[in-house]
Design a protein around this motif. Sequence first.
Motif, PDB file in Angstrom:
ATOM      1  N   PRO A   1     -33.219 -56.993 -24.328  1.00 46.09           N
ATOM      2  CA  PRO A   1     -32.228 -57.074 -23.264  1.00 46.09           C
ATOM      3  C   PRO A   1     -32.377 -56.022 -22.176  1.00 46.09           C
ATOM      4  N   THR A   2     -33.158 -54.974 -22.448  1.00 51.42           N
ATOM      5  CA  THR A   2     -33.273 -53.913 -21.440  1.00 51.42           C
ATOM      6  C   THR A   2     -34.667 -53.830 -20.822  1.00 51.42           C
ATOM      7  N   SER A   3     -35.557 -54.742 -21.210  1.00 54.56           N
ATOM      8  CA  SER A   3     -36.959 -54.618 -20.757  1.00 54.56           C
ATOM      9  C   SER A   3     -37.143 -54.844 -19.266  1.00 54.56           C
ATOM     10  N   ALA A   4     -36.239 -55.625 -18.664  1.00 54.88           N
ATOM     11  CA  ALA A   4     -36.402 -55.925 -17.235  1.00 54.88           C
ATOM     12  C   ALA A   4     -35.632 -54.949 -16.349  1.00 54.88           C
ATOM     13  N   LEU A   5     -35.015 -53.949 -16.970  1.00 57.26           N
ATOM     14  CA  LEU A   5     -34.127 -53.057 -16.205  1.00 57.26           C
ATOM     15  C   LEU A   5     -34.832 -51.795 -15.732  1.00 57.26           C
ATOM     16  N   ASP A   6     -34.385 -51.290 -14.587  1.00 62.64           N
ATOM     17  CA  ASP A   6     -34.827 -49.968 -14.162  1.00 62.64           C
ATOM     18  C   ASP A   6     -34.324 -48.957 -15.196  1.00 62.64           C
ATOM     19  N   PRO A   7     -35.108 -47.898 -15.432  1.00 62.71           N
ATOM     20  CA  PRO A   7     -34.789 -46.951 -16.509  1.00 62.71           C
ATOM     21  C   PRO A   7     -33.346 -46.432 -16.472  1.00 62.71           C
ATOM     22  N   GLU A   8     -32.820 -46.193 -15.276  1.00 62.61           N
ATOM     23  CA  GLU A   8     -31.486 -45.581 -15.220  1.00 62.61           C
ATOM     24  C   GLU A   8     -30.389 -46.568 -15.643  1.00 62.61           C
ATOM     25  N   MET A   9     -30.733 -47.847 -15.786  1.00 65.22           N
ATOM     26  CA  MET A   9     -29.726 -48.843 -16.179  1.00 65.22           C
ATOM     27  C   MET A   9     -29.818 -49.225 -17.648  1.00 65.22           C
ATOM     28  N   VAL A  10     -30.845 -48.733 -18.312  1.00 65.94           N
ATOM     29  CA  VAL A  10     -31.057 -49.112 -19.709  1.00 65.94           C
ATOM     30  C   VAL A  10     -29.879 -48.658 -20.577  1.00 65.94           C
ATOM     31  N   ASN A  11     -29.447 -47.420 -20.374  1.00 67.42           N
ATOM     32  CA  ASN A  11     -28.418 -46.871 -21.257  1.00 67.42           C
ATOM     33  C   ASN A  11     -27.063 -47.558 -21.139  1.00 67.42           C
ATOM     34  N   GLU A  12     -26.715 -48.006 -19.922  1.00 69.70           N
ATOM     35  CA  GLU A  12     -25.410 -48.658 -19.780  1.00 69.70           C
ATOM     36  C   GLU A  12     -25.365 -49.952 -20.592  1.00 69.70           C
ATOM     37  N   VAL A  13     -26.517 -50.610 -20.719  1.00 72.65           N
ATOM     38  CA  VAL A  13     -26.565 -51.833 -21.532  1.00 72.65           C
ATOM     39  C   VAL A  13     -26.607 -51.482 -23.024  1.00 72.65           C
ATOM     40  N   LEU A  14     -27.417 -50.481 -23.371  1.00 76.20           N
ATOM     41  CA  LEU A  14     -27.486 -50.071 -24.778  1.00 76.20           C
ATOM     42  C   LEU A  14     -26.131 -49.560 -25.267  1.00 76.20           C
ATOM     43  N   ASN A  15     -25.373 -48.891 -24.376  1.00 75.79           N
ATOM     44  CA  ASN A  15     -24.058 -48.397 -24.784  1.00 75.79           C
ATOM     45  C   ASN A  15     -23.098 -49.543 -25.105  1.00 75.79           C
ATOM     46  N   VAL A  16     -23.162 -50.602 -24.303  1.00 73.63           N
ATOM     47  CA  VAL A  16     -22.327 -51.778 -24.589  1.00 73.63           C
ATOM     48  C   VAL A  16     -22.713 -52.365 -25.951  1.00 73.63           C
ATOM     49  N   MET A  17     -24.019 -52.411 -26.225  1.00 75.07           N
ATOM     50  CA  MET A  17     -24.484 -52.947 -27.502  1.00 75.07           C
ATOM     51  C   MET A  17     -24.079 -52.049 -28.669  1.00 75.07           C
TER      52      MET A  17
END
Length: 240
Positions: A163-179
């Motif tokens: 789910p985070t592979s297409a994201l710019d690095p600075e946006m990865v954590n906001e998605v991982l935090n939701v998960m």
Amino acid sequence: MVSLAGVEKHFGALHVLQNINLKVMPREVVVVIGPSGSGKSTLCRTINRLETIDSGEIKVDGNRLPVEGSHLARLRADVGMVFQSFNLFDHKTILENIMLAPTKVRRTLRKQAEVEAMELLDRVGIAAQAHKFPAELSGGQQQRAAIARALAMRPKVMLFDEPTSALDPEMVNEVLNVMTDLAAEGMTMLVVTHEMGFARRAADRVVFMDRGQIVEENTPAAFFDSPQTDRAQAFLASVL
Ligand code: ATP
Ligand code: MG
């Protein structure tokens, strides 16, 4: 909650899933890792029947696959899926994207669906974006919207395929935090990811796949600190 037993799948001559045996228990978070082409996405796709299997058995919440017709619709409602690409409908607002499946498939009344959609958008931290179109959001916001959309069907299990592979690095954590929040709330999850930090932190169990096989399965601490097989050792050496 999810069980695969003796699952086999070929793409022509390619034996993409070889005798896959895997269980995801209720409230468990299983992270699947492995090299590119090892069959991780195919595994995910067989679980909600985006791919058929040649033999073996897959059960979701006790319901045996293959299923057809209305049973298939119910199965898909039980299994929420989030992909690398966000797959939102571009011509609908974020709110409309979230409300679509509940009103069409679950036949939830629009007013009720809207209340629930706003709650979900709040939960993933993008309530302020509800009336925007996907193109007006950042990648991280779009992926959080995609997670909210999957949750709107009240799935029993959530599948995440990178789910985070297409994201710019600075946006990865906001998605991982939701998960991570979702996992903490007790959602049953199967997550394919290259984010080893997330795997270590959030997984109850790590499954390592290589060339169509589950090669190793262990707690994150045991897997990362002392991988048992040469293949897992080589993979970890290449990514860590
Ligand atoms: P990645 O980390 O790159 O996403 P993956 O582990 O998810 O890889 P899969 O996408 O499951 O791997 O693919 C496994 C193998 O099956 C690959 O060799 C791929 O080329 C092949 N494959 C996947 N889908 C199909 C298809 N529809 N038809 C033929 N071959 C396919
Ligand atoms: Mg993949």
